[in-house]
Design a protein around this motif. Structure first.
Motif, PDB file in Angstrom:
ATOM      1  N   ASN A   1      20.161 -29.223  19.332  1.00 46.32           N
ATOM      2  CA  ASN A   1      18.771 -29.128  19.775  1.00 46.32           C
ATOM      3  C   ASN A   1      17.839 -29.236  18.572  1.00 46.32           C
ATOM      4  O   ASN A   1      18.290 -29.256  17.423  1.00 46.32           O
ATOM      5  CB  ASN A   1      18.537 -27.780  20.485  1.00 46.32           C
ATOM      6  CG  ASN A   1      17.548 -27.892  21.631  1.00 46.32           C
ATOM      7  OD1 ASN A   1      16.710 -28.796  21.636  1.00 46.32           O
ATOM      8  ND2 ASN A   1      17.640 -26.988  22.582  1.00 46.32           N
ATOM      9  N   THR A   2      16.551 -29.252  18.854  1.00 47.85           N
ATOM     10  CA  THR A   2      15.552 -29.168  17.786  1.00 47.85           C
ATOM     11  C   THR A   2      14.652 -27.971  18.095  1.00 47.85           C
ATOM     12  O   THR A   2      14.602 -27.501  19.234  1.00 47.85           O
ATOM     13  CB  THR A   2      14.682 -30.436  17.713  1.00 47.85           C
ATOM     14  OG1 THR A   2      14.080 -30.631  18.987  1.00 47.85           O
ATOM     15  CG2 THR A   2      15.502 -31.648  17.340  1.00 47.85           C
ATOM     16  N   SER A   3      13.951 -27.487  17.077  1.00 49.36           N
ATOM     17  CA  SER A   3      13.064 -26.340  17.278  1.00 49.36           C
ATOM     18  C   SER A   3      11.884 -26.463  16.326  1.00 49.36           C
ATOM     19  O   SER A   3      12.067 -26.594  15.116  1.00 49.36           O
ATOM     20  CB  SER A   3      13.859 -25.056  16.992  1.00 49.36           C
ATOM     21  OG  SER A   3      12.989 -23.970  16.789  1.00 49.36           O
ATOM     22  N   LEU A   4      10.680 -26.438  16.888  1.00 51.48           N
ATOM     23  CA  LEU A   4       9.464 -26.484  16.070  1.00 51.48           C
ATOM     24  C   LEU A   4       8.713 -25.186  16.336  1.00 51.48           C
ATOM     25  O   LEU A   4       8.303 -24.931  17.465  1.00 51.48           O
ATOM     26  CB  LEU A   4       8.614 -27.692  16.467  1.00 51.48           C
ATOM     27  CG  LEU A   4       7.333 -27.905  15.667  1.00 51.48           C
ATOM     28  CD1 LEU A   4       7.629 -28.157  14.196  1.00 51.48           C
ATOM     29  CD2 LEU A   4       6.547 -29.097  16.237  1.00 51.48           C
ATOM     30  N   LYS A   5       8.600 -24.348  15.301  1.00 50.77           N
ATOM     31  CA  LYS A   5       8.089 -22.991  15.522  1.00 50.77           C
ATOM     32  C   LYS A   5       7.034 -22.636  14.497  1.00 50.77           C
ATOM     33  O   LYS A   5       7.223 -22.872  13.306  1.00 50.77           O
ATOM     34  CB  LYS A   5       9.277 -22.028  15.381  1.00 50.77           C
ATOM     35  CG  LYS A   5       9.223 -20.849  16.291  1.00 50.77           C
ATOM     36  CD  LYS A   5      10.564 -20.116  16.405  1.00 50.77           C
ATOM     37  CE  LYS A   5      11.071 -19.535  15.104  1.00 50.77           C
ATOM     38  NZ  LYS A   5      12.362 -18.840  15.248  1.00 50.77           N
ATOM     39  N   LYS A   6       5.922 -22.040  14.961  1.00 49.86           N
ATOM     40  CA  LYS A   6       4.897 -21.491  14.063  1.00 49.86           C
ATOM     41  C   LYS A   6       5.419 -20.195  13.478  1.00 49.86           C
ATOM     42  O   LYS A   6       5.931 -19.345  14.223  1.00 49.86           O
ATOM     43  CB  LYS A   6       3.656 -21.140  14.890  1.00 49.86           C
ATOM     44  CG  LYS A   6       2.575 -22.149  14.849  1.00 49.86           C
ATOM     45  CD  LYS A   6       1.338 -21.587  15.524  1.00 49.86           C
ATOM     46  CE  LYS A   6       0.273 -22.655  15.523  1.00 49.86           C
ATOM     47  NZ  LYS A   6      -0.867 -22.338  16.355  1.00 49.86           N
TER      48      LYS A   6
END
Ligand SMILES: CC(C)(COP(=O)(O)OP(=O)(O)OC[C@H]1O[C@@H](n2cnc3c(N)ncnc32)[C@H](O)[C@@H]1OP(=O)(O)O)[C@@H](O)C(=O)NCCC(=O)NCCS
Length: 170
Positions: free
Chosen positions: A147-152
């Motif tokens: 998967n991918t994850s883009l997190k602040k």
């Protein structure tokens, strides 16, 4: 020269030394992957000594160190994830002089033995999408990108990661 390698639990008396080692590794490894400001922000957030001391009291999270000839040369932390039967590797770091010598694999095997004790079957982790050498190392040790994850993460910074997982026979 062959080095004597030992992997064992981090001690509370070693937390300051570990934070210093983390600073050395991160400032050597992450330029070109994340900004200098983000490196310092994440070091402050993640290697706060009080935070690590609290983590050492948890029963579902572990901190281990790699000693080479008695010198702290790497570390890992990992915890029981929300997903069933899964351990998440939160940190896995070696000093540049200890990289690409198989010690990362030894730390992963060490985590796998903890998995067996916990009855877990799966390892998961997040790795920066630009961290090519670490991604290669994880692939080499049987992880696949799932998967991918883009997190602040605060401070105006983001984590742009691949999620990698490995199923381990226990
Ligand atoms: C990622 C890391 C823990 C892997 O541990 P390691 O002991 O270096 O890796 P191993 O020796 O077990 O495995 C070797 C494989 O890793 C990859 N690798 C590791 N370092 C590499 C480098 N500098 N350049 C290219 N490939 C590298 C290669 O695939 C290598 O296999 P090969 O030598 O047959 O080509 C370690 O390199 C490290 O601490 N890197 C810097 C910090 C980091 O990015 N940590 C991960 C954060 S998610």
């Amino acid at each position: 020269m062959n080095k004597t390698a030992e992997i064992r639990a981090l001690r509370e008396s070693e937390v300051a030394l570990l934070a210093a080692l983390a600073g050395e590794i991160w400032r050597a490894h992450y330029p070109g992957i994340i900004s200098a400001a983000q490196i310092e922000y994440m070091l402050d957030e993640r290697y706060d000594e009080a935070l690590i001391c609290n983590e050492l009291k948890r029963r579902d999270l572990w901190w281990d160190v790699l000693l080479l000839n008695g010198q702290m040369s790497g570390y890992t932390s990992y915890f029981l994830a929300d997903a069933p039967d899964t351990i998440k590797i939160d940190k896995l770091y070696l000093h540049p002089r200890a990289q690409r010598l198989g010690y990362g694999g030894q730390l992963m095997d060490h985590i796998a033995s903890r998995m067996a004790a916990q009855g877990c079957k799966r390892l998961t982790l997040a790795v920066n999408r630009q961290n090519k050498t670490a991604i290669a190392a994880y692939r080499r040790h049987g992880f696949v990108i799932t998967n991918t994850s883009l997190k602040k993460i605060g401070g105006g910074f983001w984590m742009d990661d691949y999620i990698m997982t490995k199923t381990v026979l226990v």
